[in-house]
Design a protein around this motif. Sequence first.
Motif, PDB file in Angstrom:
ATOM      1  N   VAL A  12       0.855  -1.190   0.000  1.00 28.06           N
ATOM      2  CA  VAL A  12       0.000   0.000   0.000  1.00 28.06           C
ATOM      3  C   VAL A  12       0.889   1.236   0.000  1.00 28.06           C
ATOM      4  O   VAL A  12       1.682   1.459   0.926  1.00 28.06           O
ATOM      5  N   TYR A  13       0.791   2.017  -1.059  1.00 25.98           N
ATOM      6  CA  TYR A  13       1.533   3.266  -1.230  1.00 25.98           C
ATOM      7  C   TYR A  13       0.541   4.438  -1.119  1.00 25.98           C
ATOM      8  O   TYR A  13      -0.614   4.307  -1.551  1.00 25.98           O
ATOM      9  N   PRO A  14       0.924   5.589  -0.519  1.00 21.14           N
ATOM     10  CA  PRO A  14       2.259   5.983  -0.096  1.00 21.14           C
ATOM     11  C   PRO A  14       2.600   5.595   1.335  1.00 21.14           C
ATOM     12  O   PRO A  14       3.605   6.049   1.877  1.00 21.14           O
ATOM     13  N   ASP A  15       1.780   4.766   1.957  1.00 17.68           N
ATOM     14  CA  ASP A  15       1.974   4.427   3.365  1.00 17.68           C
ATOM     15  C   ASP A  15       3.212   3.575   3.603  1.00 17.68           C
ATOM     16  O   ASP A  15       3.743   3.550   4.714  1.00 17.68           O
ATOM     17  N   GLY A  16       3.661   2.862   2.576  1.00 18.47           N
ATOM     18  CA  GLY A  16       4.821   1.992   2.752  1.00 18.47           C
ATOM     19  C   GLY A  16       4.541   0.787   3.614  1.00 18.47           C
ATOM     20  O   GLY A  16       5.421   0.296   4.316  1.00 18.47           O
ATOM     21  N   VAL A  17       3.313   0.308   3.576  1.00 19.18           N
ATOM     22  CA  VAL A  17       2.927  -0.864   4.363  1.00 19.18           C
ATOM     23  C   VAL A  17       2.813  -2.061   3.435  1.00 19.18           C
ATOM     24  O   VAL A  17       2.131  -2.006   2.402  1.00 19.18           O
ATOM     25  N   TRP A  18       3.467  -3.155   3.826  1.00 22.96           N
ATOM     26  CA  TRP A  18       3.459  -4.369   3.025  1.00 22.96           C
ATOM     27  C   TRP A  18       2.795  -5.484   3.830  1.00 22.96           C
ATOM     28  O   TRP A  18       3.208  -5.799   4.947  1.00 22.96           O
ATOM     29  N   TYR A  19       1.755  -6.058   3.244  1.00 27.95           N
ATOM     30  CA  TYR A  19       1.055  -7.165   3.872  1.00 27.95           C
ATOM     31  C   TYR A  19       1.523  -8.484   3.241  1.00 27.95           C
ATOM     32  O   TYR A  19       1.684  -8.574   2.014  1.00 27.95           O
ATOM     33  N   GLY A  20       1.726  -9.499   4.087  1.00 29.95           N
ATOM     34  CA  GLY A  20       2.157 -10.796   3.603  1.00 29.95           C
ATOM     35  C   GLY A  20       1.187 -11.897   3.983  1.00 29.95           C
ATOM     36  O   GLY A  20       0.443 -11.782   4.960  1.00 29.95           O
ATOM     37  N   GLY A  21       1.211 -12.979   3.200  1.00 34.03           N
ATOM     38  CA  GLY A  21       0.308 -14.096   3.463  1.00 34.03           C
ATOM     39  C   GLY A  21      -1.146 -13.717   3.365  1.00 34.03           C
ATOM     40  O   GLY A  21      -1.998 -14.245   4.094  1.00 34.03           O
ATOM     41  N   VAL A  22      -1.466 -12.785   2.455  1.00 32.97           N
ATOM     42  CA  VAL A  22      -2.824 -12.271   2.334  1.00 32.97           C
ATOM     43  C   VAL A  22      -3.700 -13.284   1.597  1.00 32.97           C
ATOM     44  O   VAL A  22      -3.291 -13.854   0.578  1.00 32.97           O
ATOM     45  N   ASP A  23      -4.909 -13.514   2.097  1.00 32.67           N
ATOM     46  CA  ASP A  23      -5.864 -14.345   1.356  1.00 32.67           C
ATOM     47  C   ASP A  23      -7.105 -13.512   1.036  1.00 32.67           C
ATOM     48  O   ASP A  23      -7.198 -12.336   1.392  1.00 32.67           O
ATOM     49  N   ARG A  24      -8.061 -14.127   0.361  1.00 32.58           N
ATOM     50  CA  ARG A  24      -9.241 -13.391  -0.092  1.00 32.58           C
ATOM     51  C   ARG A  24     -10.017 -12.773   1.065  1.00 32.58           C
ATOM     52  O   ARG A  24     -10.561 -11.675   0.945  1.00 32.58           O
ATOM     53  N   THR A  25     -10.046 -13.456   2.193  1.00 36.40           N
ATOM     54  CA  THR A  25     -10.809 -12.922   3.335  1.00 36.40           C
ATOM     55  C   THR A  25     -10.132 -11.703   3.946  1.00 36.40           C
ATOM     56  O   THR A  25     -10.792 -10.878   4.593  1.00 36.40           O
ATOM     57  N   ASP A  26      -8.789 -11.576   3.746  1.00 37.37           N
ATOM     58  CA  ASP A  26      -8.083 -10.396   4.258  1.00 37.37           C
ATOM     59  C   ASP A  26      -8.337  -9.167   3.400  1.00 37.37           C
ATOM     60  O   ASP A  26      -8.144  -8.033   3.862  1.00 37.37           O
ATOM     61  N   ALA A  27      -8.737  -9.366   2.164  1.00 41.40           N
ATOM     62  CA  ALA A  27      -8.927  -8.236   1.256  1.00 41.40           C
ATOM     63  C   ALA A  27      -9.965  -7.262   1.780  1.00 41.40           C
ATOM     64  O   ALA A  27      -9.796  -6.040   1.706  1.00 41.40           O
ATOM     65  N   GLU A  28     -11.051  -7.799   2.323  1.00 46.67           N
ATOM     66  CA  GLU A  28     -12.096  -6.926   2.853  1.00 46.67           C
ATOM     67  C   GLU A  28     -11.574  -6.071   3.997  1.00 46.67           C
ATOM     68  O   GLU A  28     -11.890  -4.885   4.097  1.00 46.67           O
ATOM     69  N   ARG A  29     -10.723  -6.672   4.856  1.00 48.76           N
ATOM     70  CA  ARG A  29     -10.181  -5.903   5.994  1.00 48.76           C
ATOM     71  C   ARG A  29      -9.209  -4.823   5.523  1.00 48.76           C
ATOM     72  O   ARG A  29      -9.168  -3.726   6.094  1.00 48.76           O
ATOM     73  N   ILE A  30      -8.408  -5.134   4.498  1.00 46.50           N
ATOM     74  CA  ILE A  30      -7.467  -4.140   3.984  1.00 46.50           C
ATOM     75  C   ILE A  30      -8.223  -2.935   3.437  1.00 46.50           C
ATOM     76  O   ILE A  30      -7.840  -1.781   3.661  1.00 46.50           O
ATOM     77  N   VAL A  31      -9.326  -3.190   2.753  1.00 43.25           N
ATOM     78  CA  VAL A  31     -10.103  -2.080   2.196  1.00 43.25           C
ATOM     79  C   VAL A  31     -10.848  -1.323   3.285  1.00 43.25           C
ATOM     80  O   VAL A  31     -10.736  -0.094   3.416  1.00 43.25           O
TER      81      VAL A  31
ATOM     82  N   ILE B 288      -4.137   0.383   9.957  1.00 46.49           N
ATOM     83  CA  ILE B 288      -3.343  -0.733   9.457  1.00 46.49           C
ATOM     84  C   ILE B 288      -3.849  -2.049  10.036  1.00 46.49           C
ATOM     85  O   ILE B 288      -4.167  -2.143  11.234  1.00 46.49           O
ATOM     86  N   VAL B 289      -3.920  -3.069   9.218  1.00 44.46           N
ATOM     87  CA  VAL B 289      -4.331  -4.403   9.651  1.00 44.46           C
ATOM     88  C   VAL B 289      -3.076  -5.099  10.169  1.00 44.46           C
ATOM     89  O   VAL B 289      -2.350  -5.766   9.444  1.00 44.46           O
ATOM     90  N   SER B 290      -2.813  -4.934  11.438  1.00 45.01           N
ATOM     91  CA  SER B 290      -1.502  -5.246  11.999  1.00 45.01           C
ATOM     92  C   SER B 290      -1.144  -6.737  11.948  1.00 45.01           C
ATOM     93  O   SER B 290       0.030  -7.087  11.834  1.00 45.01           O
ATOM     94  N   ASP B 291      -2.123  -7.627  12.023  1.00 40.56           N
ATOM     95  CA  ASP B 291      -1.784  -9.048  12.134  1.00 40.56           C
ATOM     96  C   ASP B 291      -1.261  -9.651  10.839  1.00 40.56           C
ATOM     97  O   ASP B 291      -0.718 -10.749  10.824  1.00 40.56           O
ATOM     98  N   ILE B 292      -1.384  -8.928   9.706  1.00 41.47           N
ATOM     99  CA  ILE B 292      -0.844  -9.454   8.439  1.00 41.47           C
ATOM    100  C   ILE B 292       0.250  -8.560   7.872  1.00 41.47           C
ATOM    101  O   ILE B 292       0.676  -8.730   6.723  1.00 41.47           O
ATOM    102  N   VAL B 293       0.757  -7.589   8.664  1.00 45.36           N
ATOM    103  CA  VAL B 293       1.832  -6.730   8.189  1.00 45.36           C
ATOM    104  C   VAL B 293       3.116  -7.539   8.054  1.00 45.36           C
ATOM    105  O   VAL B 293       3.543  -8.233   8.994  1.00 45.36           O
ATOM    106  N   ASP B 294       3.743  -7.458   6.900  1.00 41.74           N
ATOM    107  CA  ASP B 294       5.014  -8.134   6.665  1.00 41.74           C
ATOM    108  C   ASP B 294       6.183  -7.200   6.941  1.00 41.74           C
ATOM    109  O   ASP B 294       7.169  -7.584   7.561  1.00 41.74           O
ATOM    110  N   GLN B 295       6.096  -5.954   6.450  1.00 43.11           N
ATOM    111  CA  GLN B 295       7.141  -4.961   6.726  1.00 43.11           C
ATOM    112  C   GLN B 295       6.587  -3.586   6.418  1.00 43.11           C
ATOM    113  O   GLN B 295       5.584  -3.434   5.706  1.00 43.11           O
TER     114      GLN B 295
END
Length: 408
Positions: free
Chosen positions: A371-390, A399-406
Amino acid sequence: MTANAKASPAALDDEAVLLVGHGSRREKSNEQVRTLAADLEGRLGIPVDAGFLELAEPAIADAIAGLASTVSRVTVVQLSLFAASHVKNDVPLAVQRARSDHSELTIHTGSHLGAHPALVDLLDDRAAAVEAELGVDREVDDVGVVLCARGSSDPDANSDAHKLARLLYEGRSFDRVDTSFIGITEPRLEETLHAMAKHRPDAVVVLPYMLGDGVLTGRIRDGAAEFDEAYPYVDAAAGDPLGTDTRLLDVLGDRWQEARTESVNMSCDTCKYKVELDGYEEDVGGARAMLRALTHQESHADRDDVDEDPHMHDAPEKHVAVCTNQTCAADGSPAVLERLRQEARDSDACDVRITRSSCLGRCGDGPMVAVYPDGVWYGGVDRTDAERIVSSHLDRDRIVSDIVDQTL
């Protein structure tokens, strides 16, 4: 394979070339790219279209889309002098998106012009023209040369300017050949000219290492004229840029052959995005490289004078990139991409552009979503996480902290 060589006619029946220039608000500069494209078509004997990275039309994606209906293979040849961020990030990102949009199309990407013997010969001729103008002879008089390039934040690109200057010096009777830059990095032109004056040459030739006769070339000419006036014991003048000299076609022909035969050699050993270089540690890695590319694209897109320039548009508040490279795709990233787009369309508060991305350098930790320009990278994302990211991140900046990669 020499620049004048062609592939067999059977191999060319279904191939086209896209010559990619930077793009400019000066239509004269864009016409130079189109002229070279037409000349290259005559040289290679296959269709050659012109496309632009920014500020001019057609954009790379539109140009490839236009070719996709007529051929099955497109070779992208880059009209860039050095391998800076446009060559390493922006053009590959645009090509990767085009591959995703046209899965039936084979797209090869060529290298930049680089330090090529034909360019050294062209610079030698440009210097000779200035010598004739000044009435000096390098075989008799002490003639100094200053090769002046644009300058970059990429040390690899800047080092190529120094390499060209050395190649121009070797085997010729110049008193010295120094490198300078008109912006961004050092040494600047004024500094280099004053340093050269201490050697008391009879003449100084300033060579603008530019493709076109634009604003920066004008500044180089002004700098040479000011130096000539300040030092009456040294004759100085600036030469012409590279223009549309036919020797550029020699280089472009070589780059075409390398790309279509998948034998492109990029400067990875000294690339700040691939290895740690002192002072550039923060630029290392595919993730950062991709972010820089997106940042650059949005900085050109976010303008106030949209009505005055049809090439510009308002940038969205956020840009989301989903890695669809092989590993992430196998883990389900295409489904994540589609779900993100669906959720974003259904949201009333979401101002976002969601696109595919090539590898983000986190293989095995995906699917990756940046996610730019925030510089947040989510890892191990699945379809159910997409709704939370939006709903959380894109709509409410949570920020959806439990799936943040870096974070960058």
